[in-house]
Write a protein that holds these residues in place. Structure first.
Motif, PDB file in Angstrom:
ATOM      1  N   ASN A 102       0.961  10.981 -32.048  1.00 59.63           N
ATOM      2  CA  ASN A 102       0.371  10.748 -30.592  1.00 59.63           C
ATOM      3  C   ASN A 102      -0.938  11.222 -30.452  1.00 59.63           C
ATOM      4  O   ASN A 102      -1.372  11.009 -29.404  1.00 59.63           O
ATOM      5  N   ASN A 103      -1.472  11.686 -31.588  1.00 62.18           N
ATOM      6  CA  ASN A 103      -2.886  12.468 -31.380  1.00 62.18           C
ATOM      7  C   ASN A 103      -3.845  11.293 -32.001  1.00 62.18           C
ATOM      8  O   ASN A 103      -3.459  11.066 -32.985  1.00 62.18           O
ATOM      9  N   ARG A 104      -4.792  11.016 -31.284  1.00 59.46           N
ATOM     10  CA  ARG A 104      -5.757   9.945 -31.669  1.00 59.46           C
ATOM     11  C   ARG A 104      -6.394  10.463 -33.095  1.00 59.46           C
ATOM     12  O   ARG A 104      -7.016   9.556 -33.702  1.00 59.46           O
ATOM     13  N   GLN A 105      -6.788  11.596 -33.237  1.00 64.46           N
ATOM     14  CA  GLN A 105      -7.436  12.236 -34.503  1.00 64.46           C
ATOM     15  C   GLN A 105      -6.281  12.747 -35.515  1.00 64.46           C
ATOM     16  O   GLN A 105      -6.779  13.118 -36.375  1.00 64.46           O
ATOM     17  N   LYS A 134      -3.131   1.967 -25.073  1.00 61.81           N
ATOM     18  CA  LYS A 134      -3.257   1.697 -26.481  1.00 61.81           C
ATOM     19  C   LYS A 134      -4.470   2.304 -26.985  1.00 61.81           C
ATOM     20  O   LYS A 134      -4.445   2.425 -28.496  1.00 61.81           O
ATOM     21  N   SER A 135      -5.466   2.432 -26.374  1.00 60.86           N
ATOM     22  CA  SER A 135      -6.563   2.818 -26.883  1.00 60.86           C
ATOM     23  C   SER A 135      -7.226   4.200 -26.306  1.00 60.86           C
ATOM     24  O   SER A 135      -8.138   4.877 -26.863  1.00 60.86           O
ATOM     25  N   LYS A 139     -12.580  10.314 -33.951  1.00 54.44           N
ATOM     26  CA  LYS A 139     -12.699   9.376 -32.863  1.00 54.44           C
ATOM     27  C   LYS A 139     -12.982   9.952 -31.434  1.00 54.44           C
ATOM     28  O   LYS A 139     -13.181   9.147 -30.479  1.00 54.44           O
ATOM     29  N   GLY A 140     -12.725  11.381 -31.301  1.00 52.46           N
ATOM     30  CA  GLY A 140     -12.887  12.102 -30.072  1.00 52.46           C
ATOM     31  C   GLY A 140     -13.874  13.045 -29.843  1.00 52.46           C
ATOM     32  O   GLY A 140     -14.263  13.691 -31.029  1.00 52.46           O
ATOM     33  N   ALA A 143      -2.740  10.564 -27.114  1.00 52.12           N
ATOM     34  CA  ALA A 143      -2.903   9.117 -26.705  1.00 52.12           C
ATOM     35  C   ALA A 143      -2.290   8.960 -25.484  1.00 52.12           C
ATOM     36  O   ALA A 143      -1.352   9.398 -24.907  1.00 52.12           O
ATOM     37  N   SER A 176      -7.086   8.283 -24.417  1.00 52.64           N
ATOM     38  CA  SER A 176      -6.774   9.538 -24.647  1.00 52.64           C
ATOM     39  C   SER A 176      -6.799  10.444 -23.446  1.00 52.64           C
ATOM     40  O   SER A 176      -7.599  10.038 -22.521  1.00 52.64           O
ATOM     41  N   ASN A 232      -6.844  15.165 -27.213  1.00 54.06           N
ATOM     42  CA  ASN A 232      -6.933  13.861 -27.924  1.00 54.06           C
ATOM     43  C   ASN A 232      -5.396  13.194 -27.890  1.00 54.06           C
ATOM     44  O   ASN A 232      -5.354  12.092 -28.695  1.00 54.06           O
TER      45      ASN A 232
END
Length: 276
Positions: free
Chosen positions: A113-116, A128-129, A275-276, A125, A131, A123
């Motif tokens: 569940n974490n974008r990184q 879909k994209s 990404k974050g 999520a 955070s 971070n």
């Protein structure tokens, strides 16, 4: 202090922020150097952690001092203690609660569940994209930052009751010129730097600005109506000099930590720098 540049601690903080902005512009033509500046565990991220950590400590110290003076729980005490806790959480979130430094594996929940793929909350999520950081926190920071640094200080110039009302709740309003410079650097960093992690510069400018304005207000009484922690003018001059030295030391420490605590290895594992 009535000099045209305000208090010297703001000058030191401004020079450091301008220096970091200058590095970003100079290194814009060297992607390897720019990644080193902006990557996870890089120079600016360690600067953010160090500034947040020191700010949290200053606020906690101010809360204890206030308690010793009044010996009761009031709005000022709650505000200082609450801000100290929030800033401490921000510091830990910046370095994912020491996860990479201690080489702790990411729990399954954060892997999914974490974008990184890290152990932090900002971070997580959303959709879909998105955070929490990009969808909620950035917008909230912009709104609060502009209100606290530009709108309210401008209004307080002609309506002193606004400053009195803010300080009643244990808060403060920063001087206008450091705030304008902070906002200008944020805008410049987003316009002049072409990099997927250029937002880290804005966070660093804010961390340095708030570290300095918190110290100036609560410890020196700059632009602040309540009695500061250091009421003696000589003591304020001495501690301000030490604080200016501390700011420079934080920049040096952030640089050293970025070299020895994993920025290079992070880039080797994550070529996109995160990404974050």
């Amino acid at each position: 202090m009535n000099k045209w540049y305000g208090h010297p601690v703001f000058v030191v903080a401004a020079l450091i922020n301008v220096f970091v902005m200058g590095l970003a512009i100079v290194w814009s033509g060297d992607q390897a150097a720019l990644w080193r500046l902006l990557v996870e565990d890089g120079i600016v991220e360690w600067m953010q952690f160090l500034c947040f950590a020191v700010t949290s400590g200053l606020l906690a110290f101010a809360a204890v001092e206030h308690w010793q003076r009044v010996r009761r729980i009031d709005l000022v005490l709650l505000a200082l203690a609450g801000m100290s806790l929030v800033v401490a959480l921000a510091a830990l979130e910046e370095i994912s609660w020491f996860q990479r430094i201690l080489h702790i594996a990411t729990p399954d929940y954060f892997v999914q569940n974490n974008r990184q793929g890290e152990t932090n909350l900002h971070n997580l999520a959303i959709g879909k994209s998105g955070s929490i950081h990009k969808t909620i926190l950035v917008k909230l920071i912009v709104l609060v930052g502009l209100t606290h640094n530009i709108v309210l200080p401008l209004l307080a110039r002609t309506r002193p009751a606004i400053r009195t009302f803010v300080e009643k709740f244990g808060l403060y309003l920063p001087p206008l010129w450091p705030s304008v410079l902070y906002v200008a650097l944020v805008i410049l960093s987003n316009v002049a730097v072409d990099h997927p992690r250029k937002g880290e510069l804005s966070e660093t400018f804010g961390a340095m600005h708030y570290l300095t304005s918190v110290f100036a207000a609560y410890f020196l009484g700059v632009n602040y109506g309540r009695p500061p922690i250091f009421e003696n003018l000589t003591d304020r001059r001495r501690v301000a000099t030490l604080f200016g030295m501390l700011l420079v030391f934080l920049l040096l420490t952030g640089w050293l930590l970025s070299a020895g605590a994993g920025a290079g290895s992070y880039l080797a594992i994550h070529p996109d720098g995160g990404k974050g």
